[in-house]
Design a protein around this motif. Structure first.
Motif, PDB file in Angstrom:
ATOM      1  N   ARG A  63       0.768  -1.184  -0.134  1.00 49.14           N
ATOM      2  CA  ARG A  63      -0.164  -0.158   0.126  1.00 49.14           C
ATOM      3  C   ARG A  63       0.969   1.282  -0.016  1.00 49.14           C
ATOM      4  NH1 ARG A  63      -2.960  -2.887   4.091  1.00 49.14           N
ATOM      5  NH2 ARG A  63      -4.997  -3.651   3.118  1.00 49.14           N
ATOM      6  N   ASN A  64       1.929   1.159   0.801  1.00 47.39           N
ATOM      7  CA  ASN A  64       2.895   2.285   0.818  1.00 47.39           C
ATOM      8  C   ASN A  64       3.377   2.406  -0.561  1.00 47.39           C
ATOM      9  OD1 ASN A  64       2.340   2.696   3.604  1.00 47.39           O
ATOM     10  ND2 ASN A  64       4.429   1.876   4.036  1.00 47.39           N
ATOM     11  N   PHE A  65       3.659   1.559  -1.321  1.00 43.44           N
ATOM     12  CA  PHE A  65       4.219   1.738  -2.604  1.00 43.44           C
ATOM     13  C   PHE A  65       3.256   2.269  -3.443  1.00 43.44           C
ATOM     14  CE2 PHE A  65       4.659  -0.290  -6.812  1.00 43.44           C
ATOM     15  CZ  PHE A  65       5.940   0.163  -7.157  1.00 43.44           C
ATOM     16  N   PHE A  66       2.042   1.637  -3.612  1.00 44.93           N
ATOM     17  CA  PHE A  66       0.973   1.960  -4.387  1.00 44.93           C
ATOM     18  C   PHE A  66       0.611   3.756  -4.054  1.00 44.93           C
ATOM     19  CE2 PHE A  66      -0.954  -2.291  -3.897  1.00 44.93           C
ATOM     20  CZ  PHE A  66      -0.170  -2.631  -5.052  1.00 44.93           C
ATOM     21  N   LYS A  67       0.816   4.227  -2.882  1.00 49.80           N
ATOM     22  CA  LYS A  67       0.741   5.560  -2.486  1.00 49.80           C
ATOM     23  C   LYS A  67       1.717   6.580  -3.006  1.00 49.80           C
ATOM     24  CE  LYS A  67      -2.303   5.094   1.668  1.00 49.80           C
ATOM     25  NZ  LYS A  67      -2.313   5.106   3.134  1.00 49.80           N
ATOM     26  N   ALA A  68       3.000   6.011  -2.839  1.00 48.32           N
ATOM     27  CA  ALA A  68       4.198   6.770  -3.336  1.00 48.32           C
ATOM     28  C   ALA A  68       4.121   6.765  -4.785  1.00 48.32           C
ATOM     29  CB  ALA A  68       5.478   5.775  -3.034  1.00 48.32           C
ATOM     30  N   VAL A  69       3.751   5.837  -5.498  1.00 48.60           N
ATOM     31  CA  VAL A  69       3.478   5.898  -7.002  1.00 48.60           C
ATOM     32  C   VAL A  69       2.407   6.846  -7.386  1.00 48.60           C
ATOM     33  CG1 VAL A  69       2.966   4.886  -9.438  1.00 48.60           C
ATOM     34  CG2 VAL A  69       4.479   3.762  -7.543  1.00 48.60           C
ATOM     35  N   ASP A  70       1.329   6.764  -6.556  1.00 49.51           N
ATOM     36  CA  ASP A  70       0.079   7.674  -6.995  1.00 49.51           C
ATOM     37  C   ASP A  70       0.641   9.257  -6.733  1.00 49.51           C
ATOM     38  OD1 ASP A  70      -1.737   5.772  -7.659  1.00 49.51           O
ATOM     39  OD2 ASP A  70      -2.392   5.404  -5.710  1.00 49.51           O
ATOM     40  N   LYS A  71       1.288   9.497  -5.578  1.00 50.37           N
ATOM     41  CA  LYS A  71       1.738  10.587  -5.195  1.00 50.37           C
ATOM     42  C   LYS A  71       2.545  11.514  -6.343  1.00 50.37           C
ATOM     43  CE  LYS A  71       3.979  13.292  -1.411  1.00 50.37           C
ATOM     44  NZ  LYS A  71       4.523  13.143  -0.222  1.00 50.37           N
ATOM     45  N   ARG A  72       3.482  10.399  -6.983  1.00 54.03           N
ATOM     46  CA  ARG A  72       4.513  11.130  -8.136  1.00 54.03           C
ATOM     47  C   ARG A  72       3.569  11.384  -9.348  1.00 54.03           C
ATOM     48  NH1 ARG A  72       9.906  10.472  -7.310  1.00 54.03           N
ATOM     49  NH2 ARG A  72       9.940  12.287  -8.705  1.00 54.03           N
ATOM     50  N   LEU A  73       2.507  10.626  -9.218  1.00 56.34           N
ATOM     51  CA  LEU A  73       1.749  10.863 -10.594  1.00 56.34           C
ATOM     52  C   LEU A  73       0.534  11.783 -10.731  1.00 56.34           C
ATOM     53  CD1 LEU A  73       1.605   7.230 -11.984  1.00 56.34           C
ATOM     54  CD2 LEU A  73       3.360   8.951 -12.610  1.00 56.34           C
ATOM     55  N   GLY A  74       0.271  12.024  -9.095  1.00 59.17           N
ATOM     56  CA  GLY A  74      -0.846  13.010  -8.840  1.00 59.17           C
ATOM     57  C   GLY A  74      -2.187  12.491  -8.880  1.00 59.17           C
ATOM     58  N   TRP A  75      -2.383  11.203  -8.745  1.00 55.91           N
ATOM     59  CA  TRP A  75      -3.605  10.783  -8.485  1.00 55.91           C
ATOM     60  C   TRP A  75      -3.733   9.462  -7.535  1.00 55.91           C
ATOM     61  CZ3 TRP A  75      -2.629   8.478 -14.163  1.00 55.91           C
ATOM     62  CH2 TRP A  75      -2.019   7.472 -14.064  1.00 55.91           C
ATOM     63  N   THR A  76      -4.953   9.042  -7.341  1.00 55.16           N
ATOM     64  CA  THR A  76      -5.033   7.763  -6.181  1.00 55.16           C
ATOM     65  C   THR A  76      -5.393   6.467  -7.052  1.00 55.16           C
ATOM     66  OG1 THR A  76      -7.255   8.421  -5.814  1.00 55.16           O
ATOM     67  CG2 THR A  76      -5.565   9.527  -4.392  1.00 55.16           C
ATOM     68  N   ARG A  77      -5.230   6.396  -8.142  1.00 57.06           N
ATOM     69  CA  ARG A  77      -5.637   5.245  -8.915  1.00 57.06           C
ATOM     70  C   ARG A  77      -5.257   3.912  -8.358  1.00 57.06           C
ATOM     71  NH1 ARG A  77      -4.620   5.879 -14.899  1.00 57.06           N
ATOM     72  NH2 ARG A  77      -6.095   7.660 -14.758  1.00 57.06           N
ATOM     73  N   TYR A  78      -3.977   3.716  -8.249  1.00 54.10           N
ATOM     74  CA  TYR A  78      -3.340   2.598  -7.762  1.00 54.10           C
ATOM     75  C   TYR A  78      -3.744   2.143  -6.498  1.00 54.10           C
ATOM     76  CZ  TYR A  78      -0.687   2.953 -12.279  1.00 54.10           C
ATOM     77  OH  TYR A  78      -0.335   3.231 -13.425  1.00 54.10           O
ATOM     78  N   SER A  79      -3.812   3.069  -5.616  1.00 53.90           N
ATOM     79  CA  SER A  79      -4.227   2.547  -4.244  1.00 53.90           C
ATOM     80  C   SER A  79      -5.476   2.152  -3.998  1.00 53.90           C
ATOM     81  CB  SER A  79      -3.945   4.012  -3.287  1.00 53.90           C
ATOM     82  OG  SER A  79      -2.788   4.535  -3.136  1.00 53.90           O
ATOM     83  N   LYS A  80      -6.443   2.802  -4.879  1.00 51.58           N
ATOM     84  CA  LYS A  80      -8.032   2.436  -4.693  1.00 51.58           C
ATOM     85  C   LYS A  80      -7.888   0.735  -5.447  1.00 51.58           C
ATOM     86  CE  LYS A  80      -9.919   6.583  -5.160  1.00 51.58           C
ATOM     87  NZ  LYS A  80     -10.732   7.672  -6.033  1.00 51.58           N
ATOM     88  N   GLN A  81      -7.389   0.735  -6.578  1.00 56.40           N
ATOM     89  CA  GLN A  81      -7.422  -0.590  -7.574  1.00 56.40           C
ATOM     90  C   GLN A  81      -6.741  -1.746  -6.999  1.00 56.40           C
ATOM     91  OE1 GLN A  81      -6.328   0.031 -11.631  1.00 56.40           O
ATOM     92  NE2 GLN A  81      -6.928  -1.827 -12.026  1.00 56.40           N
ATOM     93  N   PHE A  82      -5.552  -1.513  -6.329  1.00 55.87           N
ATOM     94  CA  PHE A  82      -4.662  -2.858  -5.810  1.00 55.87           C
ATOM     95  C   PHE A  82      -4.505  -2.658  -4.471  1.00 55.87           C
ATOM     96  CE2 PHE A  82      -2.636  -1.743 -10.044  1.00 55.87           C
ATOM     97  CZ  PHE A  82      -3.473  -2.503 -10.810  1.00 55.87           C
ATOM     98  N   GLY A  83      -5.029  -1.536  -3.451  1.00 57.20           N
ATOM     99  CA  GLY A  83      -4.658  -1.544  -2.210  1.00 57.20           C
ATOM    100  C   GLY A  83      -5.889  -2.141  -1.329  1.00 57.20           C
ATOM    101  N   LYS A  84      -6.687  -2.777  -2.003  1.00 59.59           N
ATOM    102  CA  LYS A  84      -8.031  -3.023  -1.197  1.00 59.59           C
ATOM    103  C   LYS A  84      -7.657  -4.259  -0.101  1.00 59.59           C
ATOM    104  CE  LYS A  84     -10.823  -2.228  -5.019  1.00 59.59           C
ATOM    105  NZ  LYS A  84     -12.002  -2.617  -6.175  1.00 59.59           N
ATOM    106  N   ASP A  85      -8.386  -4.439   0.989  1.00 60.84           N
ATOM    107  CA  ASP A  85      -7.824  -5.500   2.045  1.00 60.84           C
ATOM    108  C   ASP A  85      -8.200  -6.814   1.439  1.00 60.84           C
ATOM    109  OD1 ASP A  85      -7.454  -3.559   3.835  1.00 60.84           O
ATOM    110  OD2 ASP A  85      -9.490  -3.276   4.543  1.00 60.84           O
ATOM    111  N   ALA A  86      -9.211  -6.905   0.681  1.00 55.84           N
ATOM    112  CA  ALA A  86      -9.753  -8.347  -0.206  1.00 55.84           C
ATOM    113  C   ALA A  86      -8.560  -8.864  -0.898  1.00 55.84           C
ATOM    114  CB  ALA A  86     -10.888  -8.278  -0.528  1.00 55.84           C
ATOM    115  N   ILE A  87      -7.641  -8.283  -1.224  1.00 52.45           N
ATOM    116  CA  ILE A  87      -6.515  -8.582  -2.362  1.00 52.45           C
ATOM    117  C   ILE A  87      -5.447  -9.201  -1.436  1.00 52.45           C
ATOM    118  CG2 ILE A  87      -4.940  -8.029  -3.944  1.00 52.45           C
ATOM    119  CD1 ILE A  87      -6.453  -5.563  -4.821  1.00 52.45           C
ATOM    120  N   PRO A  88      -4.954 -10.455  -1.623  1.00 54.44           N
ATOM    121  CA  PRO A  88      -3.967 -11.223  -1.009  1.00 54.44           C
ATOM    122  C   PRO A  88      -2.606 -10.584  -0.803  1.00 54.44           C
ATOM    123  CG  PRO A  88      -5.271 -12.701  -2.122  1.00 54.44           C
ATOM    124  CD  PRO A  88      -5.656 -11.454  -2.738  1.00 54.44           C
ATOM    125  N   ALA A  89      -1.770 -10.770   0.107  1.00 56.32           N
ATOM    126  CA  ALA A  89      -0.482 -10.078   0.004  1.00 56.32           C
ATOM    127  C   ALA A  89       0.405 -10.281  -1.229  1.00 56.32           C
ATOM    128  CB  ALA A  89       0.268 -10.130   1.277  1.00 56.32           C
TER     129      ALA A  89
END
Length: 525
Positions: free
Chosen positions: A177-203
C-alpha cells in the motif's frame, strides 16, 4: 560548466537519456543544498518575527562529502539498472510481458523465458539517526523528475526513483500500500491505491502488482526507507519482505536501495545476502561526524544564519560546545543552533539582556530541550557501545521539538504539524496534472482521511456536469463545510428505554389493566 557527455550505451537508451545530463559532484552539491531564506535587515525586526524566522533552519540542508557521493552513487545505480530494460532493444517490453505472466500464474519467482541477464545490484545505507540519510536520497531523487515518454511504444510515465516507507512490524500488505501511494503521489492521482490496495486482495497478489507497476512505469530504483522497522516484525513478515527485495533485484531486474538505522544491520546481514550483487554499488555506513575540519566547515555554514539582533562570531569554544552537546549528529546540531537563538531572543525580550550566543546558553538549552535524547548523547560521548545498542532512533526528540516549536509559534502541536504537512505537500510536483492537488493536501492537513478526500472531490465533480474547475471547487467548499458541521455537531445518543418494574400490589390499577389484557388474551386463546 562543461556538460559531461553520455556513455554510448547510455545514449542508446531512451530511459537513460530522459534522466538528463550526468551531474558532477560539484553540481550535485549545488543542487541538493537547501539554503534558508535570509535577509540581514530581518535581525532588526520584532522578537516574535525573528523567532519565527529561526524555523527556516528546519528546512535547511548543507550536504557533507559522503552525502554528495551517495547521490552520485544513486544516479549511477539508476542508469546501470536501465541498461537491461532498453525499450529500443525490447528489454522493457519483455519485462512487462514477464510481469503480466507472473500475475497470470500468481508466482512472482518465475524466471524469465527470454534470454536476459540481470546485472543490476542492490545496496544499503545505514547509520546513526539524524545524519540526513532520508533527506539526502529524497533530494537526490528530486534531481530526476518523472517524465512522460511517448517514444517507447506507449505513453508511459517514467519514474526514475520511488521512496517507499518500510511499515512497522514489516506488514507485507502495508508495504505494498505504501508503494501504491508513493507511485500515486508522483503521478498526482489515487488510482493504484484504490485498485490494488484493497483489503480483500492477498499480500502475494499485491506484490505481483508492485513488480508490474515497477516495470509499467520504468521505475529506476526502489528505495526502502526505515528498514529497521523489520526488527519488530514477525519472522514470516521479515522473510516475505526480504525475499521480495532480493527477487526485485535478482529475478525482476530492478535495483533496490535499503535505508535504515544501525539497528537494521542484523536484518540486512541475514536477509539481503542472497542478492547476486548485494554490495555491487557499495553499501555505506554513516556514523556521526567526527569533530574535525569537515564538521567545523559544515557547522560554519549553519552558524551564519542568525536572527539575533547582535551577531555572534563562531569561536572554537562555541563550536566545541555545540559538538559536545550533539556529538556530531547533524540534525541535532541544526536544531540546537535554532533553539539557542530562540532562547536568547526570548530572554532578551523579557530581561533586556543582549542577544549574544554563549557557551552557557548552548549548554542550558541542550539540557532543557534535549533531555529525551540525553542518554544517547552521553552514551556517544562516553563511547558506551552497549548503551548505544539500545537507541534505535531519536523519534522522541522530534516529538519534543515539535511541541516546543508549536508553543513558540502560538499553535497547538496538531496545528503546527498540519502546517508542516501543507508546506511539504505544496513542494511536491505530480507528473499528472491534478487540478485539486493542493486541495487534497489542504484537506489532509485538516484531518480528513484519504478516503474522505476522494469522496468529497468525486461527489463535487459529479455535481458539476461542465467539469468547470471553479464550479467544482465551489462544490468542494460546500461539501467540506457540510462535513465540518457534521463533525462538530455532537451525535445524539438515544436514551435507553427504561424497563418498567412490575408492581407487586395486585390491587394497583396498573396491574388490573395488565391483568385484564392478559385475561382477555388467555380467554381468546
Amino acid at each position: 560548466m562543461t556538460e559531461v557527455p553520455l556513455l554510448p550505451e547510455y545514449a542508446e537508451n531512451p530511459f537513460i537519456v530522459g534522466l538528463g545530463p550526468m551531474l558532477t559532484l560539484e553540481q550535485i552539491q549545488q543542487r541538493i543544498t537547501v539554503v534558508p531564506r535570509y535577509a540581514p535587515e530581518e535581525r532588526q525586526q520584532h522578537a516574535t518575527y525573528r523567532r519565527h524566522c529561526c524555523l527556516r533552519l528546519l528546512r535547511a540542508f548543507f550536504p557533507l562529502t559522503s552525502q554528495i557521493r551517495a547521490v552520485d552513487g544513486l544516479h549511477m545505480m539508476i542508469r546501470d539498472g536501465y541498461l537491461g530494460r532498453n525499450p529500443l532493444a525490447g528489454g522493457h517490453q519483455r519485462a512487462i510481458l514477464d510481469a503480466v505472466e507472473r500475475i497470470e500464474r500468481e508466482d512472482i519467482e518465475i524466471e524469465s523465458e527470454h534470454v536476459a541477464i540481470s546485472t543490476v545490484g542492490s545496496a544499503a545505507n545505514i547509520g546513526v539517526p539524524g545524519m540526513g540519510k532520508s533527506t539526502t536520497f529524497e533530494l537526490g531523487t528530486k534531481l530526476l523528475r518523472p517524465v512522460l515518454r511517448p517514444d517507447v511504444g506507449y505513453s508511459v510515465a517514467q519514474i526514475p526513483a520511488i521512496i517507499v516507507l518500510c511499515p512497522a512490524e514489516g506488514s507485507v500488505k502495508q508495504f505494498c500500500r505504501n508503494f501504491f501511494k508513493a507511485v500515486d503521489k508522483r503521478l498526482g492521482w489515487t488510482r493504484y491505491s484504490k485498485q490494488f490496495g484493497k483489503d480483500a486482495i492477498p499480500a502475494e497478489t499485491m506484490l505481483l502488482h508492485v513488480q508490474h507497476l515497477a516495470h509499467l512505469h520504468a521505475i529506476g530504483v526502489i528505495i526502502v526507507d526505515e528498514i529497521q522497522n523489520l526488527m519488530t516484525a514477525t519472522g514470516k513478515n521479515v522473510g516475505a519482505l526480504m525475499k521480495f527485495y532480493v527477487t526485485m533485484t535478482n529475478t525482476i531486474g530492478i535495483p533496490v536501495l535499503l535505508i535504515g538505522t544501525m539497528s537494521a544491520t542484523d536484518v540486512l546481514q541475514h536477509g539481503f545476502h542472497a542478492a547476486r550483487r548485494g554490495d555491487g554499488y557499495g553499501s555505506q555506513v554513516w556514523d556521526r561526524a567526527a569533530d574535525g575540519p569537515e564538521w567545523r566547515s559544515w557547522f560554519k555554514q549553519v552558524w551564519q544564519f542568525q536572527w539575533t539582533s547582535q551577531r555572534t562570531k563562531l569561536t572554537d569554544e562555541l563550536a566545541a560546545a555545540v559538538y559536545r552537546e550533539t556529538q556530531g549528529v547533524l540534525d541535532l546540531a541544526v536544531k540546537l543552533h535554532m533553539l539557542v537563538q530562540m532562547h536568547v531572543i526570548t530572554r532578551s525580550e523579557w530581561t533586556g539582556e543582549p542577544e549574544i550566543i554563549t557557551r552557557e546558553a548552548i549548554e542550558l538549552v541542550a539540557a532543557e530541550r534535549f533531555n529525551m535524547v540525553r542518554p544517547m548523547i552521553l552514551a556517544m560521548r562516553d563511547g558506551d557501545v552497549a548503551a548505544l545498542d539500545g537507541f534505535r532512533d531519536i523519534s522522541g526528540f522530534h516529538v519534543a521539538v515539535d511541541q516546543a516549536l508549536a508553543k513558540l509559534a502560538g499553535l497547538t502541536t496538531d496545528e503546527y504539524r498540519r502546517r508542516k504537512m501543507m508546506e511539504e505537500a505544496s513542494q511536491e510536483a505530480p507528473l499528472v496534472n491534478d487540478p485539486f492537488h493542493m486541495v487534497r493536501a489542504s484537506l489532509a492537513a485538516q484531518g480528513f482521511s484519504e478516503k474522505e478526500v476522494d469522496t468529497i472531490i468525486t461527489n463535487a465533480e459529479t455535481m458539476v456536469s461542465s467539469a468547470d474547475h471553479l464550479l467544482v471547487m465551489q462544490k468542494i467548499l460546500e461539501l467540506v463545510a457540510k462535513a465540518n458541521v457534521e463533525r462538530s455537531t455532537p451525535r445524539k445518543i438515544p436514551r435507553p428505554k427504561m424497563e418498567r418494574q412490575p408492581v407487586q400490589d395486585p390491587n394497583d390499577v396498573r396491574n388490573q389493566g395488565r391483568g385484564s389484557r392478559r385475561g382477555d388474551k388467555t380467554a381468546a386463546a
